[in-house]
Structures are given as structure tokens and as C-alpha cells.
Scaffold this active site. Sequence first.
Site, PDB file in Angstrom:
ATOM      1  N   ASP A   1      44.564   2.919  -4.418  1.00 29.78           N
ATOM      2  CA  ASP A   1      45.811   2.155  -4.552  1.00 29.78           C
ATOM      3  C   ASP A   1      46.960   2.832  -3.806  1.00 29.78           C
ATOM      4  OD1 ASP A   1      47.353   0.056  -5.404  1.00 29.78           O
ATOM      5  OD2 ASP A   1      47.797   0.927  -7.369  1.00 29.78           O
TER       6      ASP A   1
ATOM      7  N   ARG B   1      52.629   0.409  -0.395  1.00 29.24           N
ATOM      8  CA  ARG B   1      53.812   1.274  -0.476  1.00 29.24           C
ATOM      9  C   ARG B   1      53.842   2.280   0.679  1.00 29.24           C
ATOM     10  NH1 ARG B   1      52.631   2.905  -6.316  1.00 29.24           N
ATOM     11  NH2 ARG B   1      50.772   1.669  -5.853  1.00 29.24           N
TER      12      ARG B   1
ATOM     13  N   HIS C   1      46.612  -0.902   4.756  1.00 31.38           N
ATOM     14  CA  HIS C   1      45.190  -1.181   4.500  1.00 31.38           C
ATOM     15  C   HIS C   1      44.323  -0.610   5.624  1.00 31.38           C
ATOM     16  CE1 HIS C   1      46.442  -3.508   1.133  1.00 31.38           C
ATOM     17  NE2 HIS C   1      46.862  -4.554   1.802  1.00 31.38           N
TER      18      HIS C   1
ATOM     19  N   LEU D   1      23.643   9.599  -0.186  1.00 29.63           N
ATOM     20  CA  LEU D   1      24.785   9.176  -1.005  1.00 29.63           C
ATOM     21  C   LEU D   1      24.676   7.670  -1.196  1.00 29.63           C
ATOM     22  CD1 LEU D   1      27.790   9.687  -2.120  1.00 29.63           C
ATOM     23  CD2 LEU D   1      28.540   9.056   0.172  1.00 29.63           C
TER      24      LEU D   1
HETATM   25  C1  IPE Z   1      43.637  -2.372  -8.036  1.00 30.40           C
HETATM   26  O1  IPE Z   1      44.842  -2.259  -7.340  1.00 30.40           O
HETATM   27  C2  IPE Z   1      42.595  -2.996  -7.182  1.00 30.40           C
HETATM   28  C3  IPE Z   1      42.269  -2.299  -5.955  1.00 30.40           C
HETATM   29  C4  IPE Z   1      42.672  -1.108  -5.564  1.00 30.40           C
HETATM   30  C5  IPE Z   1      41.369  -3.006  -5.109  1.00 30.40           C
HETATM   31  P1  IPE Z   1      46.044  -3.287  -7.573  1.00 30.40           P
HETATM   32  O2  IPE Z   1      47.188  -2.772  -6.791  1.00 30.40           O
HETATM   33  O3  IPE Z   1      45.599  -4.667  -7.299  1.00 30.40           O
HETATM   34  O4  IPE Z   1      46.297  -3.128  -9.149  1.00 30.40           O
HETATM   35  P2  IPE Z   1      47.510  -3.611 -10.049  1.00 30.40           P
HETATM   36  O5  IPE Z   1      47.692  -5.072  -9.811  1.00 30.40           O
HETATM   37  O6  IPE Z   1      48.730  -2.838  -9.623  1.00 30.40           O
HETATM   38  O7  IPE Z   1      47.105  -3.289 -11.448  1.00 30.40           O
HETATM   39  C1  IPE Z   2      45.410  -1.071  -2.699  1.00 28.84           C
HETATM   40  O1  IPE Z   2      46.686  -0.914  -2.208  1.00 28.84           O
HETATM   41  C2  IPE Z   2      44.563  -1.992  -1.836  1.00 28.84           C
HETATM   42  C3  IPE Z   2      44.242  -3.294  -2.451  1.00 28.84           C
HETATM   43  C4  IPE Z   2      44.549  -3.660  -3.658  1.00 28.84           C
HETATM   44  C5  IPE Z   2      43.505  -4.223  -1.627  1.00 28.84           C
HETATM   45  P1  IPE Z   2      47.826  -1.943  -2.575  1.00 28.84           P
HETATM   46  O2  IPE Z   2      47.830  -3.040  -1.570  1.00 28.84           O
HETATM   47  O3  IPE Z   2      47.715  -2.388  -3.985  1.00 28.84           O
HETATM   48  O4  IPE Z   2      49.128  -1.044  -2.388  1.00 28.84           O
HETATM   49  P2  IPE Z   2      50.419  -1.038  -3.302  1.00 28.84           P
HETATM   50  O5  IPE Z   2      49.986  -0.810  -4.715  1.00 28.84           O
HETATM   51  O6  IPE Z   2      51.090  -2.367  -3.125  1.00 28.84           O
HETATM   52  O7  IPE Z   2      51.222   0.088  -2.750  1.00 28.84           O
HETATM   53 MG    MG Z   3      48.458  -1.688  -5.750  1.00 29.65          MG
END
Ligand code: IPE
Ligand code: IPE
Ligand code: MG
Length: 247
Positions: free
Chosen positions: A23, A27, A40, A134
Site C-alpha cells: 500500500d 501517496r 503503481h 519460491l
Molecule cells: C489494500 O489497499 C489492497 C491492496 C493493496 C491491493 P487499499 O489502499 O485498497 O486499502 P484501503 O481501502 O485503504 O483499506
Molecule cells: C496500493 O497503493 C495499490 C493498490 C491498491 C492497487 P494505493 O493505490 O492504495 O496507494 P495509496 O494508499 O492511495 O497511497
Molecule cells: Mg491504499
Amino acid sequence: MKTSSYPDAHNADVPRHVAIIMDGNGRWAKRRLMPRVAGHRKGVETLRGVIRACAERDISHLTVFAFSSENWRRPQEEVTLLMELFMRALENEVAKLHENGIRFRVIGDLSAFSERIQALIRDAQTLTRHNTRLTFTVAANYGGRWDVVQAVRTLLATGVTAEQIDEEALTRHLSMAGEPEPDLFIRTGGEQRISNFLLWQLAYTELYFTDVLWPDFDAKQLDAAIASYRSRERRFGRTSEQVQKAS
Ligand code: IPE
Ligand code: IPE
Ligand code: MG
């Protein structure tokens, strides 16, 4: 009477199975005034390094959350770009995974993906199925609740009676059937929640949260998580005295 449903209880120095919620991509990009998709893209690079680091550390299973069943709620444009990125990664990375002896799997409700992506996944799984260095699993359109529901459905379809349903029977029908439960869970990006990841399997997993954003996560960060894991005492319900006597 069976006293533990955790026969896989694992206490070694190195976790056998690491599960990661990657995650913080959005940001990371925002801080650099870049579009979210740039985060991403960088995240895919990070993942490449983490896969290598896990293999080097003799971790036998790595499972990552790439796209949750709730992520469809994001703006259409971001969902489309994520799907493209997933497809490119499948096209470009699988051969390298195979060369490195990595078994590749995808869990989740794959029916929502394009035919092309589904075919790439099938081919990749077939190509790498006998690899043993793995096991790398990507959770895509995955939700922990979905997994439990699909397991109940497939279990019932086998014609079991209510009495025959127990934890082991259900476990056998979950997406991660046959794999060890995660020893170490890592979530980057600062949030301290599970977000519907492997709900059933995380019952006794050691949880580790870090503020580091996923694109900045590297082998050093992984080692910090493993060091934290090593410092924990996994008791599985027993007392500390019992655990120390047994070790
Ligand atoms: C969780 O991240 C899912 C993935 C990393 C794929 P999100 O960014 O979607 O989670 P929430 O919505 O903040 O809980
Ligand atoms: C995780 O990063 C990737 C996916 C959920 C696909 P985010 O896209 O949720 O990044 P933040 O949380 O907005 O920073
Ligand atoms: Mg996120």
C-alpha cells in the site's frame, strides 16, 4: 480431543510464508506531483526486488495483495491503468520468474478479468507449476470474505453433511489450500488494517505495519520486518513457559 488446529505452527528464524499488502503507491506519486499510476509502476519494480530478496532469504512463500475486490470502486481510469499494468507484468515478468525457479499463482475471482488476462494467468501457472524455489502468489480481485464463501460453496457441492464440515475441510477449499499459513504479514503505507486480505489464514500470523510507502520498500525494510518477526514469541494460545520448555 484435537487441541490445536495449527499443525503448521512455525517458529524458525526466517518466516516460511510472508504476506504483504503493498500500500501507498498513490501517496508516493502524489508527493512527487506525479499521476497515481506512476506510483503503481514504481510498485511493480519494488515487487521485483522483494521477490528476489525473499528467494535469497529462503522464504518459501510470498503472497502479495495487488488488487482487492473493493478496488473496483476506484475511478474507472485508475482501474483501467491497473489492469493494463497487470497485463504488461504478466507478459514481461513470467519468463524471468520461471528462469529463477519461481512457482507463480494468482488467487481471487478471476472471472472479472479480461479473457486475455485470464489466459496469461493460466499459461503462467502451467509453465511454472513444478518450480520449487519460491511460491509467489498474487491476490487479484481477491477478498477474504469472498474466499470463505466460495470455499463453503464448493465444499457443499461435494455433498458433505453438516457434521463433516470442520476447519480442515473448509481450509481445503480455500484459495490457499495446501500452502502454509502466513507467518509474517507486512502492510506498508501506514494504515493498520487488513482490508479484507487473507482473513482466515491470518488468524495467528505476526502482524507488522510500517509507514514506508510501497515504492520505497526494499530488502533493508524486509530485513527490519523479519527482525521484528524474530523478536516475537509465537504462543498459539499456550503460556510463555510452555513454549520455552518445548523449544
Ligand atoms: C489494500 O489497499 C489492497 C491492496 C493493496 C491491493 P487499499 O489502499 O485498497 O486499502 P484501503 O481501502 O485503504 O483499506
Ligand atoms: C496500493 O497503493 C495499490 C493498490 C491498491 C492497487 P494505493 O493505490 O492504495 O496507494 P495509496 O494508499 O492511495 O497511497
Ligand atoms: Mg491504499
